[in-house]
Design a protein around this motif. Structure first.
Motif, PDB file in Angstrom:
ATOM      1  N   ILE A   1      99.189 -36.741 -29.821  1.00  0.00           N
ATOM      2  CA  ILE A   1      99.319 -36.552 -31.477  1.00  0.00           C
ATOM      3  C   ILE A   1      98.638 -35.306 -31.864  1.00  0.00           C
ATOM      4  O   ILE A   1      98.833 -34.466 -32.510  1.00  0.00           O
ATOM      5  CB  ILE A   1      98.865 -37.914 -32.262  1.00  0.00           C
ATOM      6  CG1 ILE A   1     100.195 -38.914 -32.188  1.00  0.00           C
ATOM      7  CG2 ILE A   1      98.773 -37.430 -33.855  1.00  0.00           C
ATOM      8  CD1 ILE A   1      99.562 -40.085 -32.867  1.00  0.00           C
ATOM      9  N   ASP A   2      97.219 -35.412 -30.895  1.00  0.00           N
ATOM     10  CA  ASP A   2      96.234 -33.993 -31.381  1.00  0.00           C
ATOM     11  C   ASP A   2      96.927 -32.800 -30.786  1.00  0.00           C
ATOM     12  O   ASP A   2      96.733 -31.998 -31.399  1.00  0.00           O
ATOM     13  CB  ASP A   2      94.941 -34.388 -30.604  1.00  0.00           C
ATOM     14  CG  ASP A   2      93.844 -35.394 -30.909  1.00  0.00           C
ATOM     15  OD1 ASP A   2      94.277 -35.780 -32.247  1.00  0.00           O
ATOM     16  OD2 ASP A   2      93.283 -36.121 -30.470  1.00  0.00           O
ATOM     17  N   ARG A   3      97.545 -33.026 -29.684  1.00  0.00           N
ATOM     18  CA  ARG A   3      98.213 -31.816 -29.273  1.00  0.00           C
ATOM     19  C   ARG A   3      99.586 -31.436 -30.081  1.00  0.00           C
ATOM     20  O   ARG A   3      99.615 -30.206 -30.404  1.00  0.00           O
ATOM     21  CB  ARG A   3      98.673 -32.047 -27.752  1.00  0.00           C
ATOM     22  CG  ARG A   3      97.546 -32.130 -26.778  1.00  0.00           C
ATOM     23  CD  ARG A   3      98.517 -32.434 -25.342  1.00  0.00           C
ATOM     24  NE  ARG A   3      97.157 -32.662 -24.379  1.00  0.00           N
ATOM     25  CZ  ARG A   3      96.518 -33.718 -24.030  1.00  0.00           C
ATOM     26  NH1 ARG A   3      96.846 -34.903 -24.550  1.00  0.00           N
ATOM     27  NH2 ARG A   3      95.430 -33.690 -23.222  1.00  0.00           N
ATOM     28  N   ALA A   4     100.204 -32.412 -30.253  1.00  0.00           N
ATOM     29  CA  ALA A   4     101.340 -31.906 -31.542  1.00  0.00           C
ATOM     30  C   ALA A   4     100.630 -31.182 -32.551  1.00  0.00           C
ATOM     31  O   ALA A   4     101.389 -30.197 -33.170  1.00  0.00           O
ATOM     32  CB  ALA A   4     102.163 -33.186 -31.627  1.00  0.00           C
ATOM     33  N   ILE A   5      99.624 -31.734 -33.076  1.00  0.00           N
ATOM     34  CA  ILE A   5      99.138 -31.035 -34.584  1.00  0.00           C
ATOM     35  C   ILE A   5      98.586 -29.767 -34.148  1.00  0.00           C
ATOM     36  O   ILE A   5      99.188 -28.599 -34.797  1.00  0.00           O
ATOM     37  CB  ILE A   5      98.062 -32.050 -34.760  1.00  0.00           C
ATOM     38  CG1 ILE A   5      98.465 -33.177 -35.625  1.00  0.00           C
ATOM     39  CG2 ILE A   5      96.994 -31.177 -35.776  1.00  0.00           C
ATOM     40  CD1 ILE A   5      97.112 -34.470 -35.844  1.00  0.00           C
ATOM     41  N   VAL A   6      97.810 -29.494 -32.819  1.00  0.00           N
ATOM     42  CA  VAL A   6      97.217 -28.005 -32.691  1.00  0.00           C
ATOM     43  C   VAL A   6      98.786 -27.192 -32.361  1.00  0.00           C
ATOM     44  O   VAL A   6      98.541 -26.047 -32.769  1.00  0.00           O
ATOM     45  CB  VAL A   6      96.554 -28.341 -31.168  1.00  0.00           C
ATOM     46  CG1 VAL A   6      96.171 -26.855 -31.006  1.00  0.00           C
ATOM     47  CG2 VAL A   6      95.423 -28.970 -31.668  1.00  0.00           C
TER      48      VAL A   6
END
Length: 161
Positions: free
Chosen positions: A20-25
């Protein structure tokens, strides 16, 4: 203007970014102004949870949200990469070059050069003045090699996470 002294490194035992963090970034790298409501829908979180995740990523140094400008439009029309050979502490030379308004990127390196800097000037004469009057006058600079940009084919700040 903020400059980073060194890239942030993950410390041992520190949690890594999840999917999810990667998707946000990834999504914010494409559009840093994406509203939390839309971003949340895209990554499967509520608006509040998305806001908290984004703030955590910023606080931990995983990302920054900044405006990216084209230095050839905002600062001048001549750009060059300058490789410097240094005697002594290359960090001191890198710090001095970082203080120059015309420098936009400065790194300490290994290999043929000890420091590499990207310099922007309004004209070739301005670039020459920066090199002669400032860069080459820094104590410890032995030699420089300058690569003037003829054309720019790719300039991106979107990286896969």
């Amino acid at each position: 203007m903020t400059t980073r002294k060194t890239p942030r490194r993950r410390r041992e035992g520190e949690t890594v970014m999840d999917d999810i963090d990667r998707a946000i970034v990834d999504r914010l790298a494409l559009d840093g102004r994406l509203p939390y409501s839309k971003l949340g829908v895209e990554v499967g979180l509520s608006e509040a949870a998305t806001r908290q995740r984004v703030q955590r990523l910023i606080d931990k140094g995983y990302m920054q949200i900044v405006a990216v400008t084209d230095p050839l439009v905002t600062r001048g029309s001549v750009m060059a990469l300058v490789g410097l050979r240094v005697q002594g502490d290359s960090r001191e030379v890198a710090k001095k070059i970082s203080e120059l308004h015309e420098s936009i990127y400065v790194v300490a390196t290994s290999g043929s050069f000890d420091v590499i800097a990207e310099i922007v000037g309004k004209t070739h004469e301005d670039l020459l003045a920066v090199l002669n009057d400032h860069v080459r006058q820094i104590p410890g600079v032995i030699s420089t090699e300058t690569f003037v940009y003829l054309d720019l084919f790719k300039h991106t700040f979107v990286y896969e996470t």
